[in-house]
Design an enzyme around this catalytic site. Structure first.
Site, PDB file in Angstrom:
ATOM      1  N   GLU A  34      21.404   1.071  21.391  1.00 15.99           N
ATOM      2  CA  GLU A  34      20.496   2.099  20.867  1.00 15.99           C
ATOM      3  C   GLU A  34      20.552   3.316  21.776  1.00 15.99           C
ATOM      4  O   GLU A  34      20.399   3.201  22.994  1.00 15.99           O
ATOM      5  CB  GLU A  34      19.066   1.560  20.796  1.00 15.99           C
ATOM      6  CG  GLU A  34      18.018   2.589  20.387  1.00 15.99           C
ATOM      7  CD  GLU A  34      18.335   3.269  19.067  1.00 15.99           C
ATOM      8  OE1 GLU A  34      18.499   4.498  19.072  1.00 15.99           O
ATOM      9  OE2 GLU A  34      18.432   2.565  18.036  1.00 15.99           O
ATOM     10  N   CYS A  42      10.677   4.294  12.064  1.00 11.98           N
ATOM     11  CA  CYS A  42       9.326   3.867  11.694  1.00 11.98           C
ATOM     12  C   CYS A  42       8.365   3.929  12.874  1.00 11.98           C
ATOM     13  O   CYS A  42       7.277   4.485  12.771  1.00 11.98           O
ATOM     14  CB  CYS A  42       9.362   2.457  11.116  1.00 11.98           C
ATOM     15  SG  CYS A  42       7.730   1.838  10.647  1.00 11.98           S
ATOM     16  N   CYS A  47       6.613   5.884   9.951  1.00  8.31           N
ATOM     17  CA  CYS A  47       5.381   5.346   9.381  1.00  8.31           C
ATOM     18  C   CYS A  47       4.262   5.119  10.385  1.00  8.31           C
ATOM     19  O   CYS A  47       3.094   5.356  10.071  1.00  8.31           O
ATOM     20  CB  CYS A  47       5.684   4.059   8.610  1.00  8.31           C
ATOM     21  SG  CYS A  47       7.092   3.103   9.174  1.00  8.31           S
ATOM     22  N   LYS A  50       2.877   8.567  11.741  1.00  3.98           N
ATOM     23  CA  LYS A  50       2.349   9.254  10.562  1.00  3.98           C
ATOM     24  C   LYS A  50       1.005   8.667  10.160  1.00  3.98           C
ATOM     25  O   LYS A  50       0.055   9.396   9.871  1.00  3.98           O
ATOM     26  CB  LYS A  50       3.335   9.131   9.411  1.00  3.98           C
ATOM     27  CG  LYS A  50       2.839   9.676   8.079  1.00  3.98           C
ATOM     28  CD  LYS A  50       3.732   9.233   6.941  1.00  3.98           C
ATOM     29  CE  LYS A  50       3.648   7.741   6.729  1.00  3.98           C
ATOM     30  NZ  LYS A  50       4.604   7.247   5.736  1.00  3.98           N
ATOM     31  N   TYR A 176       7.428  11.605  -0.962  1.00  5.84           N
ATOM     32  CA  TYR A 176       6.202  11.109  -0.339  1.00  5.84           C
ATOM     33  C   TYR A 176       5.984  11.680   1.062  1.00  5.84           C
ATOM     34  O   TYR A 176       4.840  11.895   1.478  1.00  5.84           O
ATOM     35  CB  TYR A 176       6.188   9.580  -0.330  1.00  5.84           C
ATOM     36  CG  TYR A 176       7.147   8.917   0.629  1.00  5.84           C
ATOM     37  CD1 TYR A 176       6.755   8.590   1.922  1.00  5.84           C
ATOM     38  CD2 TYR A 176       8.447   8.605   0.244  1.00  5.84           C
ATOM     39  CE1 TYR A 176       7.625   7.976   2.806  1.00  5.84           C
ATOM     40  CE2 TYR A 176       9.326   7.988   1.116  1.00  5.84           C
ATOM     41  CZ  TYR A 176       8.908   7.676   2.388  1.00  5.84           C
ATOM     42  OH  TYR A 176       9.776   7.076   3.270  1.00  5.84           O
ATOM     43  N   GLU A 180       2.559  13.503   2.114  1.00  2.00           N
ATOM     44  CA  GLU A 180       1.763  12.957   3.218  1.00  2.00           C
ATOM     45  C   GLU A 180       1.505  14.002   4.297  1.00  2.00           C
ATOM     46  O   GLU A 180       0.371  14.157   4.781  1.00  2.00           O
ATOM     47  CB  GLU A 180       2.482  11.744   3.812  1.00  2.00           C
ATOM     48  CG  GLU A 180       2.468  10.540   2.891  1.00  2.00           C
ATOM     49  CD  GLU A 180       3.325   9.397   3.389  1.00  2.00           C
ATOM     50  OE1 GLU A 180       3.031   8.251   3.034  1.00  2.00           O
ATOM     51  OE2 GLU A 180       4.304   9.649   4.135  1.00  2.00           O
ATOM     52  N   ASP A 302      18.299   1.970   5.895  1.00  2.00           N
ATOM     53  CA  ASP A 302      18.400   3.299   5.292  1.00  2.00           C
ATOM     54  C   ASP A 302      19.843   3.790   5.183  1.00  2.00           C
ATOM     55  O   ASP A 302      20.161   4.620   4.336  1.00  2.00           O
ATOM     56  CB  ASP A 302      17.588   4.321   6.101  1.00  2.00           C
ATOM     57  CG  ASP A 302      16.091   4.104   5.972  1.00  2.00           C
ATOM     58  OD1 ASP A 302      15.689   3.145   5.285  1.00  2.00           O
ATOM     59  OD2 ASP A 302      15.327   4.888   6.550  1.00  2.00           O
ATOM     60  N   HIS A 436     -17.504  -8.022  -5.841  1.00 10.14           N
ATOM     61  CA  HIS A 436     -18.441  -6.955  -6.198  1.00 10.14           C
ATOM     62  C   HIS A 436     -19.383  -6.638  -5.032  1.00 10.14           C
ATOM     63  O   HIS A 436     -19.831  -7.540  -4.343  1.00 10.14           O
ATOM     64  CB  HIS A 436     -19.265  -7.398  -7.420  1.00 10.14           C
ATOM     65  CG  HIS A 436     -20.187  -6.350  -7.930  1.00 10.14           C
ATOM     66  ND1 HIS A 436     -19.735  -5.248  -8.633  1.00 10.14           N
ATOM     67  CD2 HIS A 436     -21.529  -6.219  -7.815  1.00 10.14           C
ATOM     68  CE1 HIS A 436     -20.774  -4.493  -8.952  1.00 10.14           C
ATOM     69  NE2 HIS A 436     -21.867  -5.061  -8.467  1.00 10.14           N
ATOM     70  N   GLU A 441     -12.154  -4.606  -7.687  1.00  9.75           N
ATOM     71  CA  GLU A 441     -12.520  -5.435  -8.832  1.00  9.75           C
ATOM     72  C   GLU A 441     -12.167  -4.755 -10.158  1.00  9.75           C
ATOM     73  O   GLU A 441     -12.078  -5.424 -11.195  1.00  9.75           O
ATOM     74  CB  GLU A 441     -14.004  -5.781  -8.801  1.00  9.75           C
ATOM     75  CG  GLU A 441     -14.942  -4.610  -9.029  1.00  9.75           C
ATOM     76  CD  GLU A 441     -16.413  -5.033  -9.060  1.00  9.75           C
ATOM     77  OE1 GLU A 441     -16.724  -6.082  -9.649  1.00  9.75           O
ATOM     78  OE2 GLU A 441     -17.241  -4.293  -8.483  1.00  9.75           O
TER      79      GLU A 441
END
Length: 451
Positions: A34, A42, A47, A50, A176, A180, A302, A436, A441
């Site tokens: 890496e 991410c 994500c 964000k 998106y 966002e 990706d 409820h 619901e």
């Protein structure tokens, strides 16, 4: 032939780390290279940060609603620097967790740029390593259209590290990420405009969802400009940016943020030294088992351009590890009924087919829709509406799609995803007793088809 590693993973994002960890757990000798940051897009510029910024922006809503519940608050003050510093500290913590996950799994971690030099060979910082299998999991990278002044614009990569919150922001895009970030910037106090070259944003989402979100964003004062695109960007004497649109209009802002798509990150990867082929969109071509056109090289996430979501990359990484080193546990990734959330304000949750997709697939459908003001808002002056929608096959009664726009949509849609994966019918929804009083619901109390 004896190789240095059974599996050499390029990219320590979600998919690469998952494949590496489990392959090592299955007894394989594994290395991961890496060059940037552990955890990939991410964790570092996607994500996770964000969502932290979305939480920060949402505090403004909580403060606005507080008076209705008897709270008297002094005028609040938001400090961008504090939010970013706290976000950075959390990301550093997560980087450490990813490092420990790899090292404690027995994976060899190599920090540096990896370049493939042959079908079974990778070079990292001048050192060459051989591997029976090479896994490419290098992810994607945001791209800005090639227009004059493109260097003046930023993307999501830079947005997380801005020194201060811009006073005026132009967000360009209709996916998106654009939606966002428009909500983040506006929620934190910036004067925000969203430009999209099409008629309506979020192409591919259910039509009711797209229209409903547009209406709610406009209620919040977000300036939505459709059929609008930037032709050039120029910096003015005072440091501000002038965006000249293709229709001749000029808009001035302090920041132009582009979210107009992502490309596969293949820079200096050395694919020319292999038989790996790209598809017509520029992504790595793979078969159903993520095998590239070079027998020893696999690709996931990706970079293959399928469903570009973190949990999907995780599932693909797991599938690869099992297929190679634990075949008795292998099962293919199911790309049907993947739940998805968009952390807009209000957020979207969706799973299954849209109304448009169901009709296109030949289903005779019944549509159940409900729009209502959330209970939490009844003591306030806020007029935001929640949308819930079910797409049902009229002949089999099977629920084909489930869609929501409103608070906690992402949390609620996860359970709906289980129901759709299990093949639930509308009758089973109807026979499920609701919790409820909740918004959730509503999904089990919609009795009459709206069309």
């Amino acid at each position: 032939m004896a190789y240095d590693f059974d599996l050499f993973v390029i990219g320590a994002g979600s998919g690469g780390v998952r494949a590496a960890r489990f392959a090592a757990g299955f007894g394989a000798k594994v290395a991961v290279a890496e060059s940037r940051y552990l955890g990939g897009t991410c964790v570092n510029v996607g994500c996770v940060p964000k969502k932290l910024l979305v939480y920060g922006a949402h505090v403004a809503d909580e403060l606005e609603q507080a008076a209705g519940f008897g709270w008297t608050l002094e005028e609040g003050h938001f400090d961008w620097g504090t939010l970013i510093a706290n976000k950075n500290r959390e990301i550093e913590r997560l980087n450490g967790i990813y490092r420990n996950l790899l090292v404690n799994s027995g994976v060899t971690l190599l920090q540096g740029h990896a370049r493939i030099t042959g079908a079974h060979e990778v070079e990292v910082e001048g050192q060459r390593y051989s591997a029976e299998h090479i896994l490419i999991a290098t992810g994607g990278w945001p791209q800005v259209p090639d227009i004059p002044g493109k260097e003046l614009a930023i993307t999501s990569n830079e947005a997380f590290y801005l020194k201060e919150l811009p006073r005026r922001v132009l967000v360009v895009g209709g996916g998106y990420i654009a939606v966002e970030f428009a909500g983040i910037f506006q929620g934190l106090g910036a004067d925000t405009t969203l430009l999209y070259r099409g008629d309506l944003f979020l192409r591919g989402f259910d039509g009711s969802v797209r229209t409903h979100l547009k209406e709610e964003l406009q209620k919040r004062g977000l300036d939505l400009q459709f059929n609008a695109d930037i032709q050039r960007i120029d910096q003015q004497a005072d440091g501000s940016l002038k965006a000249t649109l293709k229709d001749g209009r000029e808009l001035v802002a302090d920041c132009v943020f582009y979210a107009t798509g992502r490309r596969p990150m293949l820079d200096n990867l050395g694919l020319e030294n292999t038989g790996v082929e790209l598809d017509n969109r520029g992504f790595i071509r793979v078969d159903d088992q993520y095998q590239t056109t070079e027998p020893s090289i696999i690709a996931i996430g990706d970079v293959i351009g399928r469903v570009q979501l973190t949990p999907v990359a995780l599932a693909e990484g797991m599938a690869v590890a099992r297929r190679l080193f634990k075949p008795e546990q292998y099962r293919p990734v199911d790309y049907q009924n993947i739940p998805t959330a968009v952390f807009s304000q209000p957020p979207i949750g969706t799973v299954g087919l849209t109304e448009e997709q169901a009709l296109e697939a030949g289903h005779k459908v019944q549509i159940f829709e409900s729009r209502f003001r959330a209970m939490k808002l009844t003591l306030t002056d806020i007029q935001e509406k929640t949308l819930m929608k079910l797409v049902v096959d009229a002949e089999t009664d099977k629920v084909l799609g489930c869609h929501m726009v409103g608070p906690d949509a992402g949390e609620i849609i996860q359970g709906m995803g289980v129901a759709l994966k299990a093949g639930a019918t509308k009758q089973q929804f109807d026979e499920t007793i609701g919790v409820h009083p909740t918004a959730a619901e509503e999904f089990v109390t919609m009795r009459t088809a709206t069309r």
